[in-house]
Design an enzyme around this catalytic site. Sequence first.
Site, mmCIF file in Angstrom:
data_model
loop_
_atom_site.group_PDB
_atom_site.id
_atom_site.type_symbol
_atom_site.label_atom_id
_atom_site.label_comp_id
_atom_site.label_asym_id
_atom_site.label_seq_id
_atom_site.Cartn_x
_atom_site.Cartn_y
_atom_site.Cartn_z
ATOM 1 N N ASP A 411 1.032 -1.304 -0.043
ATOM 2 C CA ASP A 411 -0.030 0.062 0.192
ATOM 3 C C ASP A 411 1.061 1.164 -0.036
ATOM 4 O OD1 ASP A 411 -2.760 1.272 0.516
ATOM 5 O OD2 ASP A 411 -1.864 2.104 2.242
ATOM 6 N N GLU A 464 0.967 -0.746 -5.043
ATOM 7 C CA GLU A 464 -0.233 0.487 -5.336
ATOM 8 C C GLU A 464 0.600 1.706 -5.320
ATOM 9 O OE1 GLU A 464 -3.214 3.559 -3.751
ATOM 10 O OE2 GLU A 464 -1.639 2.320 -2.207
#
Length: 730
Positions: A411, A464
């Site tokens: 993330d 991401e």
Amino acid sequence: MSLTANSLDENATRILEARHHDPFSYLGPHRLNDGRLVVRALQPQAHALDIVLLDGGGTFSAELLHPNGLYEAYLPADAWGKAYEILWHTHEGKHVQHRDAYSFGMCLGDLDMHLFREGRHWRLFEHLGAHPKIKDGVSGMQFAVWAPNAKRVSVTGDFNCWDGRVHSMRLRMEGGIWELFIPHIGPGAHYKFELLGAHGQLFNKSDPFAFFAQNGPQTASLTWDFHLYQWQDAEWMQRRPATDPYHAPMSIYEVHLGSWKRGENNRPLSYNELADQLIPYVKQLGFTHIELMPVSEFPFDGSWGYQVGGYYAPTSRFGNPDQFRHFVDRCHQENIGVIVDWVPAHFPKDAHGLARFDGTALYEHADPRQGEHMDWGTLIFNYGRNEVRNFLIANALFWLEHYHIDGIRVDAVASMLYLDYSREQGEWVPNVHGGRENLEAIAFMKELNLQCYTQHPGVMMIAEESTSWGGVSRPVASGGLGFGFKWNMGWMNDTLKYMEKEPIHRKYHHGEATFSMLYAYDENFILVLSHDEVVHGKHALLDKMPGDRWQKFANLRMFLGWMWTHPGKKLLFMGCEIGQWREWSHERQLDWEVLFGEEHRGLQKLVADLNHLYTSRPSLHRRDHENGGFRWLDANDWENSLFVYVREEPTGDQCTVLVNATPVPRQGYRLGVSQPGTYRELLNTDSGLYSGANMGNGAGLNAEPTPWQGQPYSVVVTVPPLATVIIAKE
């Protein structure tokens, strides 16, 4: 005769005041100059205390040295090296007998310390934290925690009345690690570490390496034995190293476990219930993978798991660690891979967590310009510190090994790459070259990916990353960051903006819809429609679509057909497949009641059919990341908002796709094809099967020797309004 604190030596005083860094130097067995053995023990709950030799050598009464429970017993010289137990008596007349924690030797070896200081102890999770051990034939728990700047660290728990004086730990100064073996403790005990900080403050911390932990307002760690679970996925795990995810289909169902479905009284389902309900659902819909929003323990439900409190513990909201293993195991038995979201970019400031762990900025940077995310109210890991990098990389390896996770989606990579991420001038510190690149974080990510791919072939590392940073999914040896895949945020933003426009205006934005093919092979992309796009006022995916109810459903069906035939792997967030009208909320289950509606059931069936077509036709997945798998037949029909292209692969499988982004049907449309013969419609998003208007090409399409769109043959087709049509040669 008990003594006052003033009459005790400095060691005893420091033990009583719980500020000794090496309690072994005073407590436990010690040989005296005259050959005798003295055993000292601190037990504040004792009314009297004896030392019992286990070989039948007798029981020796201990003298109370201080009213706070400091005892001392003298044993004969031949007792040296013999096992003994402490027998103490409470004021209520109860008797407690156990081995002495201070009679056991060191826990961690010199090599462990050396590797940890280097930041390359990849099996650190086998040594730090709480581990069941058998020492000298005695079972118990071995505790170890990194807190180099603390003055004293103790293990507290339900086994010692949470009294920090009872189980003070030994400091291994060469590594800043505190350790202690406590006999007779098994799995399921609650514990924390009590620390006397560098500046004299006293506080309690959860174990950074806890394998099981409480959640929410209760923050204790729990002992656990993660070696007991018997896996049943040997076939999957044996096959995994040889898998080629780049040329295989990958269709991912993104899930927030706490809100997919709820039980009675709005309670979250357990891991076992999710195994029974979620896995069959995902299999029925044809997804190849489940991606779980963070399952590492976290304190605040509203963070959705992205503010991690316990990196090594699957959240206990849904069950214990072995029940989570059971969930993953069942996925593998059904040939479904499991990806977890992982958050090495930042961590919360909760007092029981990593923040200022030993009273200093240990895991984070001390300078808030480097160590704090102002937007998120969280702290940033200090990637330049060997021990911190080791903590994180070992954590990723831990999930891959002990939970058989198949992929890690990292993330907020952009926030790690740039020192000035979401900062104004003067709010960040340049790197040694004066630049904005976070060189330490970059080195961390490269090492992370190298270790994960080297030690666990066949897994996937997914970034991401929302900027144009080059080489995110390229090998480290080629100058890349070493990830295997990257979320295609550009495609997501451009196509959603395009889809949200009224069809009459789309012709003016035609280039936004075709732009993704200019960079489609720059990275190994995953096309994503994630949770971030259906919250915070962005509307549910169905409700983003323009027009009346019919057009909204038609637009979404068309869009999903377009996405599933575009180069790149696929990810869809839960609820999008049923056309939920409301935005997603972590506090309630999906709006499953919408499936009483025919259009919603049709949308759900379309997703299943798209997945089955995508996985069964090599042309739709085998060349997702390389030139030659996609060819435009017409990219420039902006006036009609039509997009026509071919997906193909070397064995000869070929699919032709037509996307009509307007509500105007295109009848008698001539489509170029490469071979003579009969063509048929593989899928039409306007089909009545999906609650569409059922306009299409039911009968076979015979190719004519009329060259068209650069092809030697052509067929005449009907392209329904707001629809995607896929045809192929019979």
